[in-house]
Design a protein around this motif. Structure first.
Motif, PDB file in Angstrom:
ATOM      1  N   THR A 199       0.855  -1.196   0.000  1.00  0.00           N
ATOM      2  CA  THR A 199       0.000   0.000   0.000  1.00  0.00           C
ATOM      3  C   THR A 199       0.890   1.246   0.000  1.00  0.00           C
ATOM      4  O   THR A 199       2.090   1.149   0.273  1.00  0.00           O
ATOM      5  N   PRO A 200       0.304   2.416  -0.263  1.00  0.00           N
ATOM      6  CA  PRO A 200       1.104   3.647  -0.154  1.00  0.00           C
ATOM      7  C   PRO A 200       1.797   3.775   1.208  1.00  0.00           C
ATOM      8  O   PRO A 200       2.914   4.276   1.299  1.00  0.00           O
ATOM      9  N   ASN A 201       1.172   3.265   2.250  1.00  0.00           N
ATOM     10  CA  ASN A 201       1.805   3.326   3.577  1.00  0.00           C
ATOM     11  C   ASN A 201       3.061   2.444   3.620  1.00  0.00           C
ATOM     12  O   ASN A 201       4.083   2.839   4.177  1.00  0.00           O
ATOM     13  N   ASP A 202       2.984   1.263   2.995  1.00  0.00           N
ATOM     14  CA  ASP A 202       4.171   0.389   2.930  1.00  0.00           C
ATOM     15  C   ASP A 202       5.281   1.062   2.114  1.00  0.00           C
ATOM     16  O   ASP A 202       6.454   0.984   2.468  1.00  0.00           O
ATOM     17  N   TRP A 203       4.894   1.700   1.026  1.00  0.00           N
ATOM     18  CA  TRP A 203       5.889   2.368   0.173  1.00  0.00           C
ATOM     19  C   TRP A 203       6.540   3.533   0.935  1.00  0.00           C
ATOM     20  O   TRP A 203       7.730   3.770   0.821  1.00  0.00           O
ATOM     21  N   GLY A 204       5.732   4.216   1.727  1.00  0.00           N
ATOM     22  CA  GLY A 204       6.252   5.323   2.535  1.00  0.00           C
ATOM     23  C   GLY A 204       7.239   4.823   3.581  1.00  0.00           C
ATOM     24  O   GLY A 204       8.292   5.431   3.811  1.00  0.00           O
ATOM     25  N   ARG A 205       6.907   3.682   4.207  1.00  0.00           N
ATOM     26  CA  ARG A 205       7.801   3.098   5.212  1.00  0.00           C
ATOM     27  C   ARG A 205       9.144   2.751   4.570  1.00  0.00           C
ATOM     28  O   ARG A 205      10.210   2.972   5.136  1.00  0.00           O
ATOM     29  N   GLU A 206       9.061   2.203   3.359  1.00  0.00           N
ATOM     30  CA  GLU A 206      10.273   1.821   2.618  1.00  0.00           C
ATOM     31  C   GLU A 206      11.126   3.066   2.291  1.00  0.00           C
ATOM     32  O   GLU A 206      12.346   3.061   2.455  1.00  0.00           O
ATOM     33  N   THR A 207      10.468   4.139   1.845  1.00  0.00           N
ATOM     34  CA  THR A 207      11.215   5.363   1.532  1.00  0.00           C
ATOM     35  C   THR A 207      11.840   5.944   2.798  1.00  0.00           C
ATOM     36  O   THR A 207      12.952   6.468   2.775  1.00  0.00           O
ATOM     37  N   HIS A 208      11.127   5.839   3.915  1.00  0.00           N
ATOM     38  CA  HIS A 208      11.664   6.348   5.180  1.00  0.00           C
ATOM     39  C   HIS A 208      12.933   5.587   5.589  1.00  0.00           C
ATOM     40  O   HIS A 208      13.894   6.180   6.082  1.00  0.00           O
ATOM     41  N   LEU A 209      12.925   4.270   5.373  1.00  0.00           N
ATOM     42  CA  LEU A 209      14.123   3.459   5.652  1.00  0.00           C
ATOM     43  C   LEU A 209      15.301   3.941   4.813  1.00  0.00           C
ATOM     44  O   LEU A 209      16.432   4.053   5.293  1.00  0.00           O
ATOM     45  N   LEU A 210      14.997   4.237   3.558  1.00  0.00           N
ATOM     46  CA  LEU A 210      16.027   4.749   2.659  1.00  0.00           C
ATOM     47  C   LEU A 210      16.538   6.107   3.156  1.00  0.00           C
ATOM     48  O   LEU A 210      17.736   6.373   3.147  1.00  0.00           O
ATOM     49  N   ALA A 211      15.616   6.943   3.608  1.00  0.00           N
ATOM     50  CA  ALA A 211      16.006   8.259   4.139  1.00  0.00           C
ATOM     51  C   ALA A 211      16.983   8.094   5.307  1.00  0.00           C
ATOM     52  O   ALA A 211      17.968   8.828   5.421  1.00  0.00           O
ATOM     53  N   SER A 212      16.717   7.104   6.175  1.00  0.00           N
ATOM     54  CA  SER A 212      17.605   6.873   7.328  1.00  0.00           C
ATOM     55  C   SER A 212      19.013   6.549   6.844  1.00  0.00           C
ATOM     56  O   SER A 212      20.006   6.999   7.431  1.00  0.00           O
ATOM     57  N   LYS A 213      19.115   5.757   5.772  1.00  0.00           N
ATOM     58  CA  LYS A 213      20.438   5.420   5.222  1.00  0.00           C
ATOM     59  C   LYS A 213      21.118   6.662   4.654  1.00  0.00           C
ATOM     60  O   LYS A 213      22.316   6.867   4.818  1.00  0.00           O
ATOM     61  N   VAL A 214      20.327   7.503   3.980  1.00  0.00           N
ATOM     62  CA  VAL A 214      20.889   8.728   3.394  1.00  0.00           C
ATOM     63  C   VAL A 214      21.452   9.617   4.507  1.00  0.00           C
ATOM     64  O   VAL A 214      22.568  10.132   4.405  1.00  0.00           O
ATOM     65  N   TYR A 215      20.683   9.775   5.587  1.00  0.00           N
ATOM     66  CA  TYR A 215      21.154  10.585   6.721  1.00  0.00           C
ATOM     67  C   TYR A 215      22.458  10.021   7.284  1.00  0.00           C
ATOM     68  O   TYR A 215      23.393  10.760   7.584  1.00  0.00           O
ATOM     69  N   GLN A 216      22.472   8.681   7.443  1.00  0.00           N
ATOM     70  CA  GLN A 216      23.644   8.019   8.012  1.00  0.00           C
ATOM     71  C   GLN A 216      24.897   8.294   7.184  1.00  0.00           C
ATOM     72  O   GLN A 216      25.972   8.530   7.726  1.00  0.00           O
ATOM     73  N   LYS A 217      24.731   8.268   5.883  1.00  0.00           N
ATOM     74  CA  LYS A 217      25.881   8.407   4.976  1.00  0.00           C
ATOM     75  C   LYS A 217      26.181   9.860   4.629  1.00  0.00           C
ATOM     76  O   LYS A 217      27.144  10.140   3.926  1.00  0.00           O
ATOM     77  N   THR A 218      25.310  10.768   5.051  1.00  0.00           N
ATOM     78  CA  THR A 218      25.511  12.181   4.707  1.00  0.00           C
ATOM     79  C   THR A 218      25.374  13.054   5.944  1.00  0.00           C
ATOM     80  O   THR A 218      24.386  13.768   6.109  1.00  0.00           O
ATOM     81  N   PRO A 219      26.357  12.994   6.864  1.00  0.00           N
ATOM     82  CA  PRO A 219      26.240  13.832   8.069  1.00  0.00           C
ATOM     83  C   PRO A 219      26.323  15.320   7.747  1.00  0.00           C
ATOM     84  O   PRO A 219      26.753  15.690   6.643  1.00  0.00           O
ATOM     85  N   GLN A 220      25.909  16.149   8.708  1.00  0.00           N
ATOM     86  CA  GLN A 220      26.004  17.609   8.546  1.00  0.00           C
ATOM     87  C   GLN A 220      27.402  17.999   8.108  1.00  0.00           C
ATOM     88  O   GLN A 220      28.385  17.467   8.630  1.00  0.00           O
ATOM     89  N   GLY A 221      27.514  18.903   7.167  1.00  0.00           N
ATOM     90  CA  GLY A 221      28.820  19.394   6.731  1.00  0.00           C
ATOM     91  C   GLY A 221      29.521  18.469   5.746  1.00  0.00           C
ATOM     92  O   GLY A 221      30.636  18.755   5.313  1.00  0.00           O
TER      93      GLY A 221
END
Ligand code: ZN
Length: 257
Positions: A199-221
């Protein structure tokens, strides 16, 4: 001239919290078009007054800045802070991208809408399914989806949201939206079936997981350049493809009767 430049900068800043760049939305909508049956496509284009989904893929980003559609400003994203569980995150009372897609799909499926209302909802849906697949649209509330997460992109000050909206897409490939589709829209039937599950909610959860990885690999600065582009280009391609296939799936579920 300077005033014009300032106005332009202000407009970009305001827009930056709303969307993949125009390219991303066009690619998602065009991939969706390619996966509609002739009948479904004809129905969709009739609702859109003889326009294609691509024609309206960016409409909501501008419309949300008008008085008439100001109520849709929060519909482009859903922010979940670090350490917050996706399913337990507080719901924005003004709405978010997952709720908007779910509700609009439901209303379009039910039918009985005036032509104008149906067209408006369809234009919104085409845009929002794109946003659902941009990781920074499922980013943290504390940094406004990466808008205040400063990074250096090819030696220039930028922010994580803006880089993911457009700069990274354009660094990945200098392609038109039709070229993007031709190059990345090559999944086999079994893969497509898997992508459109849920569902769109499942797809959103998946994108959020991806966002967490992006944050992890792209710290401030963080200083991002060629290696960052190399690392994330396949992910951008995948997100565009998923968005396009899932949009086609929703449109078929609405008009494929
Ligand atoms: Zn948007």
């Amino acid at each position: 001239m300077k005033k014009l430049f300032l106005l332009f900068t202000a407009a970009c800043t305001a827009l930056s919290c709303l969307a993949w760049g125009q390219k991303g939305h066009d690619v998602v909508a065009f991939i969706a078009e390619k996966h509609l049956s002739t009948d479904v496509r004809a129905r969709v284009e009739a609702v859109l007054d003889n326009h294609s989904p691509v024609y309206y893929s960016n409409w909501l980003d501008n419309a949300s800045h008008t008085h008439e559609y100001a109520y849709t400003k929060t519909w482009h994203y859903k922010n979940i802070d670090e350490g917050e569980a996706y399913d337990a995150a507080p719901v924005n009372p003004s709405g978010d991208v997952v709720k908007a897609i779910t509700d609009i799909t439901e209303m379009l499926r039910e039918g009985g809408l005036s032509h104008e209302k149906e067209k408006t909802y369809l234009m919104m849906l085409i845009h929002l399914v794109g946003d659902l697949h941009q990781p920074m649209h499922m980013g943290h509330a504390t940094d406004r989806g990466g808008n205040s997460h400063r990074i250096i992109y090819f030696n220039r000050d930028n922010n994580l949201h803006s880089v993911w909206d457009g700069a990274l897409v354009e660094s990945a490939h200098k392609w038109s939206y039709t070229e993007w589709q031709r190059e990345i829209d090559r999944a086999d039937d079994a893969t497509i079936t898997k992508i459109v599950e849920g569902t769109p909610n499942d797809w959103g959860r998946e994108t959020h997981l991806l966002a967490s990885k992006v944050y992890q690999k792209t710290p401030q600065g963080f200083k991002a350049s060629y290696d960052y582009v190399a690392e994330w280009t396949p992910v951008i391609e995948e997100q565009f493809l998923k968005g396009g296939l899932r949009l086609a799936h929703l449109l078929t579920s609405i008009y494929g009767k």
